[in-house]
Motif scaffolding. Sequence first.
Motif, PDB file in Angstrom:
ATOM      1  N   TYR A 155       2.738   2.707   1.993  1.00  0.00           N
ATOM      2  CA  TYR A 155       2.336   3.235   0.691  1.00  0.00           C
ATOM      3  C   TYR A 155       2.433   2.151  -0.378  1.00  0.00           C
ATOM      4  CZ  TYR A 155       2.024   6.495  -3.259  1.00  0.00           C
ATOM      5  OH  TYR A 155       1.639   7.156  -4.399  1.00  0.00           O
ATOM      6  N   GLN A 156       1.359   1.977  -1.113  1.00  0.00           N
ATOM      7  CA  GLN A 156       1.305   1.048  -2.248  1.00  0.00           C
ATOM      8  C   GLN A 156       1.701  -0.381  -1.869  1.00  0.00           C
ATOM      9  OE1 GLN A 156       3.600   2.759  -5.507  1.00  0.00           O
ATOM     10  NE2 GLN A 156       1.823   3.922  -6.204  1.00  0.00           N
ATOM     11  N   TYR A 157       1.114  -0.902  -0.816  1.00  0.00           N
ATOM     12  CA  TYR A 157       1.367  -2.310  -0.504  1.00  0.00           C
ATOM     13  C   TYR A 157       0.352  -3.181  -1.254  1.00  0.00           C
ATOM     14  CZ  TYR A 157      -2.373  -1.945   3.047  1.00  0.00           C
ATOM     15  OH  TYR A 157      -3.573  -1.744   3.701  1.00  0.00           O
ATOM     16  N   ILE A 158       0.764  -4.397  -1.544  1.00  0.00           N
ATOM     17  CA  ILE A 158      -0.028  -5.286  -2.398  1.00  0.00           C
ATOM     18  C   ILE A 158      -0.590  -6.450  -1.577  1.00  0.00           C
ATOM     19  CG2 ILE A 158      -0.046  -6.681  -4.509  1.00  0.00           C
ATOM     20  CD1 ILE A 158       0.654  -3.779  -5.039  1.00  0.00           C
ATOM     21  N   GLU A 159      -1.870  -6.764  -1.797  1.00  0.00           N
ATOM     22  CA  GLU A 159      -2.517  -7.918  -1.177  1.00  0.00           C
ATOM     23  C   GLU A 159      -3.149  -8.772  -2.262  1.00  0.00           C
ATOM     24  OE1 GLU A 159      -4.090  -6.587   3.135  1.00  0.00           O
ATOM     25  OE2 GLU A 159      -5.061  -5.549   1.470  1.00  0.00           O
ATOM     26  N   ARG A 160      -3.306 -10.064  -1.972  1.00  0.00           N
ATOM     27  CA  ARG A 160      -3.953 -10.986  -2.904  1.00  0.00           C
ATOM     28  C   ARG A 160      -5.389 -11.214  -2.465  1.00  0.00           C
ATOM     29  NH1 ARG A 160       0.629 -14.763  -5.328  1.00  0.00           N
ATOM     30  NH2 ARG A 160      -1.074 -16.151  -5.898  1.00  0.00           N
ATOM     31  N   VAL A 161      -6.309 -11.117  -3.419  1.00  0.00           N
ATOM     32  CA  VAL A 161      -7.734 -11.320  -3.170  1.00  0.00           C
ATOM     33  C   VAL A 161      -8.199 -12.547  -3.932  1.00  0.00           C
ATOM     34  CG1 VAL A 161     -10.038 -10.320  -3.398  1.00  0.00           C
ATOM     35  CG2 VAL A 161      -8.094  -8.837  -2.848  1.00  0.00           C
ATOM     36  N   LYS A 162      -8.893 -13.442  -3.232  1.00  0.00           N
ATOM     37  CA  LYS A 162      -9.340 -14.705  -3.828  1.00  0.00           C
ATOM     38  C   LYS A 162     -10.620 -14.502  -4.627  1.00  0.00           C
ATOM     39  CE  LYS A 162      -8.969 -18.088  -1.049  1.00  0.00           C
ATOM     40  NZ  LYS A 162      -9.205 -18.980   0.115  1.00  0.00           N
ATOM     41  N   THR A 163     -10.711 -15.125  -5.817  1.00  0.00           N
ATOM     42  CA  THR A 163     -11.941 -15.165  -6.601  1.00  0.00           C
ATOM     43  C   THR A 163     -12.205 -16.614  -6.988  1.00  0.00           C
ATOM     44  OG1 THR A 163     -11.221 -15.044  -8.928  1.00  0.00           O
ATOM     45  CG2 THR A 163     -11.100 -13.011  -7.634  1.00  0.00           C
ATOM     46  N   HIS A 164     -13.403 -16.867  -7.545  1.00  0.00           N
ATOM     47  CA  HIS A 164     -13.739 -18.251  -7.898  1.00  0.00           C
ATOM     48  C   HIS A 164     -12.982 -18.730  -9.132  1.00  0.00           C
ATOM     49  CE1 HIS A 164     -16.309 -16.016 -10.642  1.00  0.00           C
ATOM     50  NE2 HIS A 164     -16.501 -17.107 -11.327  1.00  0.00           N
ATOM     51  N   THR A 165     -12.302 -17.824  -9.842  1.00  0.00           N
ATOM     52  CA  THR A 165     -11.542 -18.217 -11.033  1.00  0.00           C
ATOM     53  C   THR A 165     -10.040 -17.991 -10.875  1.00  0.00           C
ATOM     54  OG1 THR A 165     -11.905 -16.020 -12.006  1.00  0.00           O
ATOM     55  CG2 THR A 165     -13.460 -17.780 -12.604  1.00  0.00           C
TER      56      THR A 165
END
Length: 322
Positions: A197-207
Motif C-alpha cells: 500500500y502506497q509504495y513510492i517509485e521514481r520516474v525519470k523525465t527529461h528535466t
Amino acid sequence: MIPIPFSPFNQVAKQMDLWGEKGIPFVFLVDYTGENAWAGPEEVALSLGITFAFDAPFLPSEPVTFRKNPLAVAAYSEKFNQVQAGLQRGDSFLVNLTAETPIETKLSIKEIFERADAPYKILVHDLFTSFSPETFVRIQGNEITSYPMKGTLAVSETNKEEDLRHDYKEKAEHATIVDLIRNDLSQVAFPIRVEKYQYIERVKTHTGELWQMSSKITGTLMPEFERKFGSILLKLLPAGSITGAPKKATMELIKKAEQYERGFYTGIMGKFDGTNFNSGVLIRFIEKSTKGLMYKSGGGITVFSEVQKEYNELIQKVYLPF
C-alpha cells in the motif's frame, strides 16, 4: 499506410477469450471508450504499423529541445470548477481531469518512442505514441494483480518521498482509487487482498525525476474467468485510475469538463505470451494533430484539491522520459 481494422472492444474481447483458452499469443490495444480496439499476432500488428514494446532496454540519448505551451490557468480553472461543482454535489468522490498541451520538439513521434524509457510503450504509425509507467493488470495462472498509480511529487532538495505519502489530499485520492480497484477486481476474482500500500517509485523525465505513489492489489480469479482475458477486461474497463469513482457519473463529469476526445489516451495496451498476460494504461501520451503535436496529461481532483497545484501537476506530467 494500411488502415487499422479497429472494432468495438466487446467484439474483440470474444477473440481474446478464444486465444486465451487455446494459449495463442497476441497483443492488443483499446481506446478510452472501448469504441476502437484491435488484437492479433505481434507480426500482424507490425504490418499494420503498430509497434509494441514491454520493458525494453533503455538507450541513453543526447538532450533534446522540448517546449510545452499549456493552456492558460484561467481556462484550466473553468474545467476544474466544473469538476468541483460535481464533487460538491456528491456526483463523484474523485475525478481524473485531463487536458491537451501543445508541444514543440525536433524529434518525430517515432524517435520519441524509440528513446523513451518506460515499461509500456506503443507506436501507432506516426500518429501517436505512449510511454507509460503504469501497469493495468497482470495475470499469472489464476492470480490477477493491479497496480493503481495515483499521487505525484517532483523530486527536489526540499521534497522527500514521505511528503507525498503523508499529503492529505494525495492520501485521500490514492485510498479512493485503491478502494475502486478492489471493487472492480471483485467482479472477476475472490478473495482480494492489498499486498503493498502506497509504495513510492521514481520516474525519470527529461528535466528531472518524479515520485509516483502506487499500490499492489491481488485476487484469485473465479473459475469462469480463467484465461478469459477479454471477458475480464470488459468487466474492468475503463481503468479506474484514469476515470475516478463512481465510474459512470464521473465519466459524465469528465466529458462535460474536458471538452475534447481522449481517443486512445487513457485506454490500455497489452500482451499475452501464451502463458502470462500483461497490460498497461496509456498515459504519458503524444498525438499528432492538425495543430501539431499534442501531449495529453492530467491528474486526480478531490474536494481537497487546489487549482494551482493541480494545474502545476498537469504541466509537470508533460515530459519526455529520457
